[in-house]
Write a protein that holds these residues in place. Structure first.
Motif, short mmCIF file in Angstrom:
data_model
loop_
_atom_site.label_atom_id
_atom_site.label_comp_id
_atom_site.label_asym_id
_atom_site.label_seq_id
_atom_site.Cartn_x
_atom_site.Cartn_y
_atom_site.Cartn_z
N LYS A 68 -21.72 25.75 35.37
CA LYS A 68 -22.18 25.17 34.17
C LYS A 68 -22.03 25.92 32.79
N GLY A 139 -25.97 17.74 39.41
CA GLY A 139 -25.85 16.54 38.80
C GLY A 139 -25.14 15.50 39.43
N ASP A 154 -26.57 15.70 34.08
CA ASP A 154 -26.98 17.06 34.31
C ASP A 154 -28.46 16.75 35.05
N THR A 158 -30.04 19.83 28.94
CA THR A 158 -28.81 20.83 28.28
C THR A 158 -29.24 21.46 27.04
N VAL A 189 -25.01 13.72 29.60
CA VAL A 189 -24.27 15.10 28.85
C VAL A 189 -23.08 14.45 28.29
N GLN A 228 -25.40 27.58 29.35
CA GLN A 228 -26.71 27.66 29.93
C GLN A 228 -26.82 29.15 30.66
N PHE A 340 -18.26 22.10 36.12
CA PHE A 340 -19.09 20.97 36.37
C PHE A 340 -18.46 19.83 35.49
N GLN A 341 -18.49 20.07 34.12
CA GLN A 341 -18.09 18.75 33.36
C GLN A 341 -16.58 18.54 33.47
#
Length: 357
Positions: A68, A139, A154, A158, A189, A228, A340-341
Motif C-alpha cells: 500500500k 480493495g 481501497d 486513504t 482512490v 499508509q 496495489f494501485q
C-alpha cells in the motif's frame, strides 16, 4: 531465524522484563536479556529488523503494508503477474532476479467476478482467501458494463475525511466474519478510462488514470505522496483525528480533505506515445527487454502535465505492463504509486474492450 520467531522471542523477553520489574529484580532481567537471541544478533541486522522502512527508501517490499506504500523513486520495482484462466484469478509476484521468469515472492491475488452490469476484481493478501469480508481484503477494481471505465476502491480510507462509496450490490462474495481491524467500505482512490476507438485506427489502447489520492506535485523534485503506515484502523469514526501518512522525512501529515480540492490537482497518468517502426510495420515502445510479446494490453504510463509545460519528471515511466508468455506478464512501477494501485491498473487491461481496439 524467521521474523515470526524473532518477534515471539522479543515478546517473551518483554514479558519477562515486566514480571521481573514488578518483583524488583533488575539483575534477573539483565540475565534473561543476555540469554536471548537478540544479544547475539549483530547490531546492523537488529536495526534492519526493528526499523521498518518504506519501499520508497529501500526499494524492497518486506511487510504486507508495503503493497500500500509508494514504490522507490529512482528505479522501477520489477514484478510479474500470473493469470489462471480457469479460475479467473491473477497473482502478483515480486521479481527476485532480473530474469523474466523466476519463483518470485507472492504479494497479492485478485479474482474476477462478473455481475449483470459490471465486473469486480477482489484484491486480497491471501491467494486462498478472496472474501471481501476477510481481514486479507485490501480493495477492489470495478468496471462499467462496456469495460471502458474502472474505479479502484481501497478497503480503508486513504486520507482523513475520505468518503465511503456504497456498492450497488451489498451481497458479500463469501459469508465470513469481518475482522474488527478492517472497516468494511469502498473508498475510491483512482479512476481509469479507456478511449473509444470507433474509427479502428491502428495502435495500442489509450488510457487515462486519475489518481484521486495522489497530488500532481508528487512527481516533482521533493514532492511527497501519502504513505499508509499500517492496516489497523480500529474505528472509522475516529479517522479524521488520526495521522495516517508519513512522508520521506518521517514528518507526519494530516490530510483534512479530498486531494481533488487542492489547487495543485491530482496526479493524472497517460500512455507514453509509441513510435511507428517502418521495418516491423508496428507501433513500438522500449520496454528495455521486460516485454517480449506484442499485445494491445502492453502499455507504459507517465505523468501528464495537466497545468503546465512538460518537464523531465513527465518523461519518467511510472508504470509499465507487458506480455512475456501466454499467461505471464511483467509489471514494473515506481513512486508515487503503490503495488496495489499498479496491480489494479494492470487488471483493467485484461478485460476485453471491443470498442477500444
Amino acid at each position: 531465524m524467521s521474523i515470526r520467531s524473532i518477534l515471539q522471542d522479543m515478546k517473551f523477553s518483554r514479558s519477562q522484563r515486566v514480571v521481573q520489574d514488578s518483583a524488583g529484580s533488575a539483575e534477573s532481567v539483565g540475565e534473561s536479556l543476555k540469554q536471548s537471541c537478540w544479544a547475539q544478533m549483530p547490531q546492523e541486522l537488529l536495526r534492519e529488523v526493528l526499523i521498518v522502512k518504506a519501499p520508497e527508501l529501500t526499494g524492497k517490499l518486506t511487510f504486507p503494508i508495503s503493497v500500500k506504500q509508494p514504490g522507490p523513486r529512482d528505479d522501477l520495482l520489477q514484478c510479474f503477474i500470473k493469470r489462471n484462466r480457469s479460475s479467473q484469478t491473477y497473482y502478483l509476484f515480486l521479481g527476485l532476479t532480473h530474469a523474466l521468469t523466476d519463483e518470485g515472492k507472492f504479494l497479492l491475488a485478485a479474482r474476477k467476478y462478473k455481475r449483470a452490469t459490471c465486473t469486480d476484481y477482489i484484491v486480497s493478501l491471501n491467494a486462498d482467501d478472496m472474501s471481501k469480508g476477510s481481514s486479507n481484503y485490501i480493495g477492489k477494481l470495478r468496471s462499467n458494463f462496456l469495460g471502458t471505465k474502472f474505479t479502484i476502491f481501497d478497503g480503508q480510507p486513504t486520507h482523513a475525511g475520505a468518503k465511503i462509496t456504497k456498492s450497488r450490490s451489498t451481497r458479500p462474495v463469501n459469508l465470513k466474519q469481518v475482522s474488527p481491524r478492517v472497516p468494511a467500505g469502498n473508498y475510491p482512490v483512482a479512476h481509469i478510462q479507456y478511449e473509444l476507438n470507433m474509427l479502428g485506427s491502428r495502435g495500442p489502447r489509450r488510457m487515462q488514470c486519475t489518481m484521486d489520492a495522489i497530488p500532481a506535485t508528487s512527481v516533482e523534485p521533493g514532492g511527497v505522496a501519502p504513505t499508509q503506515a499500517d492496516f489497523s484502523y480500529s474505528n472509522a469514526e475516529f479517522l479524521p483525528s488520526l495521522p495516517f501518512f508519513r512522508s520521506k522525512s518521517n514528518h507526519v501529515e494530516r490530510i483534512s480533505g479530498p486531494l481533488a480540492s487542492q489547487k495543485s490537482g491530482v496526479l493524472v497518468l497517460r500512455n507514453k506515445s509509441p513510435r511507428w517502426h517502418e521495418q516491423l510495420q508496428c507501433w513500438c515502445l522500449n520496454f528495455h527487454g521486460r516485454v517480449t510479446v506484442a499485445s494491445v494490453k502492453n502499455f507504459q504510463l507517465v505523468a501528464s502535465p495537466e497545468n503546465g509545460p512538460a518537464g523531465p519528471e513527465h518523461e519518467k515511466i511510472i508504470l509499465q505492463f507487458g506480455k512475456v508468455g501466454k499467461d505471464l506478464f511483467t509489471m514494473d512501477y515506481r513512486y508515487p504509486i503503490s503495488a496495489f494501485q499498479a496491480f489494479s491498473i494492470c487488471l483493467s487491461s485484461f478485460d476485453t474492450k471491443i470498442a477500444c481496439e
